[in-house]
Design an enzyme around this catalytic site. Structure first.
Site, PDB file in Angstrom:
ATOM      1  N   SER A 186     -11.825  22.319  25.111  1.00  0.00           N
ATOM      2  CA  SER A 186     -11.496  21.974  23.553  1.00  0.00           C
ATOM      3  C   SER A 186     -10.052  22.013  23.509  1.00  0.00           C
ATOM      4  CB  SER A 186     -12.320  23.129  22.834  1.00  0.00           C
ATOM      5  OG  SER A 186     -12.332  22.738  21.790  1.00  0.00           O
ATOM      6  N   ASP A 403     -21.539  15.757  22.024  1.00  0.00           N
ATOM      7  CA  ASP A 403     -20.581  16.899  21.472  1.00  0.00           C
ATOM      8  C   ASP A 403     -20.470  16.712  20.008  1.00  0.00           C
ATOM      9  OD1 ASP A 403     -18.169  18.170  20.564  1.00  0.00           O
ATOM     10  OD2 ASP A 403     -17.462  18.069  22.655  1.00  0.00           O
ATOM     11  N   HIS A 443     -20.731  20.726  22.421  1.00  0.00           N
ATOM     12  CA  HIS A 443     -19.240  20.922  22.778  1.00  0.00           C
ATOM     13  C   HIS A 443     -18.896  22.123  23.752  1.00  0.00           C
ATOM     14  CE1 HIS A 443     -15.112  20.782  21.670  1.00  0.00           C
ATOM     15  NE2 HIS A 443     -15.054  21.913  21.638  1.00  0.00           N
TER      16      HIS A 443
END
Ligand code: NAG
Ligand code: NAG
Ligand code: NAG
Ligand code: NAG
Ligand code: NAG
Ligand code: NAG
Ligand code: NAG
Ligand code: NAG
Ligand code: NAG
Ligand code: NAG
Ligand code: CA
Length: 538
Positions: A186, A403, A443
């Site tokens: 991320s 995601d 994610h």
């Protein structure tokens, strides 16, 4: 006398079989570190940690458990006349002679001790930085009128921490690390790509998960996405339950289109999704169908953001991803807390204003252009990574194909841009950079149905197992894949994510299935669909 004690996983890989810390005089003391830190820095603490120890500091978001024996060190480094950052460093007594850095998430400011522990258990000397401020991940308020803090978050703190962390590591063991690595997801993925591009000498190999590489457009997109489903009282609004119903219909239609109705959408881009199936008819159940006005909202949520003069602005989430980030104005929605990722950015980082923005009616096209032109902190990772390639660096990049925070195509766009850069020089990306899309993974981690676990950044099993229990080799464990590629030039032709029963390693494997380097895809070849042997990359 300290024994030469490499972890079995590294031994099995035959990576660095001759390596190991030979220094039997490790000095885990304040006086030692005081004498070797930069002259402008301050030593926060030095602590010896016993085998299977717990540790955290006041900047940690989570404390570490299961640390190997080692030395925990923290240093504060001034980065400008008004800012500074903390470096957390863990130096295992049984060192694998390698250095490893890890990153953070969102706009968070914290030391990642739990992540550091997962890496230290391989024997890495590992660092993390709080990036110069203290906050939770969705909270961007601290950046308001603090451009120097933004620079620290963007790249300065991590780069400084890597340089200083390597120095301290070399002094502590009395020999420099043989290899230097990175693993982050991320914002952590963005930080890694930024390092590779701006400071190509920092790492020999990097494991990059779901990177927010172009945060200056991604952040406004997050707010834009919610604005499409706003305001709450409008006729085009989809309630939280209707957003769930939309996803259910997507899965219902797309899952079988790959040939196997197994709850996993192997290739969301290949799905021919017919939204019309959701249109309310007289016979429909009104709590799971859409009115024409709501159909328009749904269409926007599942299409790329295209704005004035048909300009492509940003990809959307893959079909099958949880779309509840669009419900961020709904207090009952889990996405609520994440809406600030978009709105804080626009208000505090781009417009620099104290009054809140009218995010529902904002001119998103203009504000996104402004955001991209300002590029706060110079955080965006550029696509020219040729210096890293020339040094022999290796990148394993992965992104969940379901995601719900960063569209998978954001990664794919990065890869495609890099490919264009190298196309002219005739470099084959496969020789140093491979990108894997992991069907069904959300994610950075997790899936209810699909194999997702590769021991990547932020991935943690419910029983806190370490590595990929039962499968600690370069095909199943992405860290070991990175080491094998970097040190032995054994390129990852595939990775095999694992799903354990209840995501608990001690309950055994439920399903494994390979993922392939883009643009290859895993094809079913017959046999048990839950076995990786029934698939091949083509
Ligand atoms: C161990 O390290 C300390 C501090 O660097 C040093 O004073 C001492 O001489 C070393 N001992 C040996 C045996 O190398
Ligand atoms: C490690 O410590 C935990 C408590 O933090 C304990 O539950 C566990 O049994 C210990 N493991 C070993 C191998 O000693
Ligand atoms: C970490 O442990 C310390 C000491 O036990 C405790 O005070 C602190 O609250 C813990 N931090 C977190 C984030 O759990
Ligand atoms: C403090 O020293 C570090 C390490 O040499 C350096 O990176 C940093 O820029 C210095 N800070 C300031 C404010 O000069
Ligand atoms: C910090 O340094 C900048 C120039 O680099 C200067 O303009 C500013 O006044 C300084 N601020 C403080 C608080 O000393
Ligand atoms: C929605 O709420 C806003 C503000 O509360 C109000 O001004 C507007 O008239 C409402 N719209 C509808 C369609 O009810
Ligand atoms: C209508 O849909 C809702 C939500 O999917 C479901 O809970 C409910 O049972 C359905 N009602 C009927 C009559 O099918
Ligand atoms: C859209 O195109 C028109 C006609 O070419 C042009 O005048 C206008 O400036 C464009 N708008 C933007 C935002 O680029
Ligand atoms: C907001 O502040 C940043 C940092 O000082 C600056 O680069 C940017 O131009 C400012 N934004 C506007 C709209 O002036
Ligand atoms: C998950 O755990 C529960 C209870 O611990 C068990 O009943 C169930 O069978 C497990 N699920 C799987 C897929 O093994
Ligand atoms: Ca399927």
């Amino acid at each position: 006398m300290q024994s030469l004690n490499l972890l079995p996983v590294l031994a099995a890989l035959a990576v660095g079989a001759s390596a190991g810390s030979a220094n039997n005089n490790l000095t885990c003391s304040s006086s030692f570190f005081s004498s070797i830190i930069p002259s402008n820095a301050t030593l926060n603490y030095v602590n010896h940690v016993p085998q299977n120890g717990s540790f955290g500091d006041r900047w940690a978001n989570e404390n570490a458990t299961a640390l190997p024996e080692g030395c925990a060190v923290s240093v504060n480094v001034p980065s400008s006349n008004v800012t500074g950052y903390n470096i957390a460093l863990f130096l295992p007594t049984s060192w694998n002679t390698r250095f490893m850095a890890t990153g953070s998430g969102g706009y968070g400011g914290y030391t990642s001790w739990s992540e550091m522990s997962r890496l230290a258990q391989y024997g890495f000397a590992v660092i993390s930085t709080d990036t110069g401020h203290s906050s939770g991940e969705p909270d961007g308020r601290w950046a308001y009128h603090h451009p120097e803090m933004v620079i620290d978050w963007a790249w300065r703190a991590l780069h400084g921490s890597v340089v200083i962390g390597k120095d301290l590591t070399a002094s502590y063991y009395d020999q420099p690390a043989e290899y230097s690595y990175y693993s982050g997801c991320s914002t952590g993925g963005r930080q890694g790509l930024k390092e590779i591009q701006a400071f190509p000498e920092d790492f020999d190999g990097a494991l990059i998960g779901a990177p927010a590489w172009d945060i200056s457009v991604l952040a406004p997109f997050v707010a834009w996405f919610g604005a499409q489903n706003s305001p709450l009282n409008s006729s085009h609004h989809l309630s939280y339950d209707l957003v769930s119903a939309l996803r259910s219909e997507i899965v219902r239609q797309c899952d079988p289109q790959d040939g196997l109705t197994d709850g996993i959408i192997m290739d969301p881009r290949a799905c021919d999704f017919r939204l019309e199936a959701m249109l309310c008819k007289s016979s429909s159940n009104s709590s799971s169908c859409l009115t024409p006005a709501q159909m328009e909202t749904a269409r926007r949520l599942i299409s790329p953001w295209v704005d004035v003069n048909a300009t492509y602005v940003f990809p959307t989430f893959p079909l099958g991803a949880d779309l509840h980030i669009a419900s961020f104005d709904n207090p009952s929605a889990t996405g609520t807390q994440w809406g600030s990722l978009g709105t804080d950015w626009i208000q505090y980082w781009v417009l620099n204003q104290s009054e809140s923005i009218d995010w529902v009616n904002l001119n998103y096209y203009d504000v996104t252009e402004l955001s991209a032109s300002i590029n706060p902190g110079d955080a965006v990772a550029g696509v020219d990574i040729s210096k890293f390639q020339q040094r022999g660096g290796k990148i394993i990049h992965y992104h969940g194909y379901a995601d719900e925070f960063i569209p998978t195509d954001h990664s794919r766009n990065y890869y495609d841009h890099v490919n264009q850069v190298f196309a002219q020089s005739g470099v084959d990306l496969d020789d140093f950079y491979r990108f894997f899309q992991i069907p069904g993974m959300a994610h950075c981690y997790s899936s209810d149905t699909a194999p997702w676990y590769i021991a990547g950044s932020l991935q943690n099993l419910d029983d806190n197992s370490f590595g990929v229990p039962g499968y600690d080799d370069r095909h199943h464990n992405s860290i070991l894949a990175l080491l094998a590629w970097t040190e032995k030039n054994e390129a990852p032709d595939y990775l095999i994510p694992t799903k354990y029963n209840n995501d608990t390693a001690s309950q055994g494997v439920e399903i494994q299935r390979p993922v392939c380097p883009y643009p290859k895809k895993a094809r079913y070849t017959g046999g048990d669909v839950k076995s990786p042997d029934s698939w091949k990359c083509a």
